[in-house]
Design an enzyme around this catalytic site. Structure first.
Site, mmCIF file in Angstrom:
data_model
loop_
_atom_site.group_PDB
_atom_site.id
_atom_site.type_symbol
_atom_site.label_atom_id
_atom_site.label_comp_id
_atom_site.label_asym_id
_atom_site.label_seq_id
_atom_site.Cartn_x
_atom_site.Cartn_y
_atom_site.Cartn_z
ATOM 1 N N SER A 50 0.864 -1.183 0.000
ATOM 2 C CA SER A 50 0.000 0.000 0.000
ATOM 3 C C SER A 50 0.897 1.228 0.000
ATOM 4 O O SER A 50 2.034 1.172 0.481
ATOM 5 C CB SER A 50 -0.888 0.012 1.251
ATOM 6 O OG SER A 50 -1.463 1.285 1.463
ATOM 7 N N TYR A 95 -2.329 -0.489 10.560
ATOM 8 C CA TYR A 95 -2.431 -0.862 9.142
ATOM 9 C C TYR A 95 -1.215 -0.361 8.367
ATOM 10 O O TYR A 95 -0.578 -1.119 7.624
ATOM 11 C CB TYR A 95 -3.706 -0.276 8.546
ATOM 12 C CG TYR A 95 -3.826 -0.486 7.052
ATOM 13 C CD1 TYR A 95 -4.301 -1.684 6.539
ATOM 14 C CD2 TYR A 95 -3.457 0.519 6.158
ATOM 15 C CE1 TYR A 95 -4.404 -1.885 5.166
ATOM 16 C CE2 TYR A 95 -3.555 0.328 4.784
ATOM 17 C CZ TYR A 95 -4.029 -0.870 4.299
ATOM 18 O OH TYR A 95 -4.122 -1.060 2.937
#
Length: 254
Positions: free
Chosen positions: A138, A151
Site C-alpha cells: 500500500s 495498518y
C-alpha cells in the site's frame, strides 16, 4: 513476461481489487488461475470461467492466519494438481485498527508464512525451480495514514520484507516485488476504524481525496506482473503505474 500458459496462485483473488485483477489475469490466457480466499464466491468463480473458458479457474478455501504447516499442506495439494506454479500473489488484507493482532496477522504475518511455505517447493537450494512473488502492499507503506498506524505499519513491513526477498533471489531463485495501491474505491475504505478512535471520521475524510477505481488499479496491477521486475516497488495511484526509488539511509554492510 507473457502470462500465456502460466500458472498463477492468487491469495485473496476474490476481494475488491483482487476480483478485478483476476478478471484481467484470465484475459491473458493463463493456463491455471488458482484462487485462495477465506470466503467462497461461486458466482465470481463462474464469471471468471466465462470471461475466458480456456483458463482453468480453481478455488480453495484459505485463511492466511493458519500455521505454515497447513499452508504447506494446501500448496502440496495444488502442486499435485497443476504440477508447477509460476507466480504467487499475496493479496490478503484488512483495514481496521481496532483489530490490532488480526491486522498484523493478515496483512503481514500471513503473507510471510505463505511465502515461507511456497519456498519449500521453489527454493533452488532444495532443487526447486524458483518462482515469482507479487506482494500487495500500500502507499501507506511509504508514508502512513497516521490515524491508522497499525495498518500503515503492517504495509511498511510488507515493503521491507519483499525488498529483502528480492535481494535473496540469487540464493533462492525466487524473485519478488510489491504493488502498492493508493486510495482505491473498494469496500475496504468505505468504513473502517482508526487506532484508539483518534479520528472517527477517517474513512469519510480519506474519500474526500482523489481516488482510483478498482478496475484502474487492476489494469496496472497486471501490467506490473507482466513487467516482472525483481525488487520493484510499484505505486498504483490515480490510475497510474510508477516505480518508486527507495532512499537508502543505512546499509548493513553484509
Amino acid at each position: 513476461m507473457s502470462l500465456t500458459n502460466k500458472n498463477v496462485v492468487f491469495v485473496a483473488g476474490l476481494g475488491g481489487i483482487g476480483l478485478d485483477t483476476s478478471r484481467e489475469l484470465v484475459k491473458r490466457d493463463l493456463k491455471n488461475l488458482v484462487i485462495l480466499d477465506r470466503i467462497d464466491n461461486p458466482a465470481a468463480i463462474a464469471e471468471l470461467k466465462a470471461v475466458n473458458p480456456k483458463v482453468t479457474v480453481t478455488f480453495y478455501p484459505y485463511d492466511v492466519t493458519v500455521p505454515v504447516a497447513e499452508t504447506t499442506k494446501l500448496l502440496k495439494t495444488i502442486f499435485a494438481q497443476i504440477k508447477t506454479i509460476d507466480v504467487l500473489i499475496n493479496g490478503a488484507g484488512i483495514l481496521d485498527d481496532h483489530q490490532i493482532e488480526r491486522t498484523i496477522a493478515v496483512n503481514y504475518t500471513g503473507l510471510v508464512n505463505t511465502t515461507t511455505a511456497i519456498l519449500d517447493f521453489w527454493d533452488k537450494r532444495k532443487g526447486g525451480p524458483g518462482g515469482i512473488i507479487c506482494n500487495i502492499g500500500s502507499v501507506t507503506g511509504f508514508n502512513a495514514i497516521y490515524q491508522v498506524p497499525v495498518y500503515s505499519g503492517s504495509k511498511a513491513a510488507v515493503v521491507n520484507f519483499t525488498s529483502s526477498l528480492a535481494k535473496l533471489a540469487p540464493i533462492t531463485g525466487v524473485t519478488a516485488y510489491t504493488v502498492n495501491p493508493g486510495i482505491t474505491k473498494t469496500t475496504l475504505v468505505h468504513k473502517f476504524n482508526s487506532w484508539l478512535d483518534v479520528e472517527p471520521r477517517v474513512a469519510e475524510k480519506l474519500l474526500e481525496h482523489p481516488t482510483q477505481t478498482s478496475q484502474q488499479c487492476a489494469e496496472n496491477f497486471v501490467k506490473a506482473i507482466e513487467l516482472n521486475k525483481n525488487g520493484a516497488i510499484w505505486k498504483l495511484d490515480l490510475g497510474t503505474l510508477e516505480p518508486i526509488t527507495w532512499t537508502k539511509h543505512w546499509d548493513s554492510g553484509i
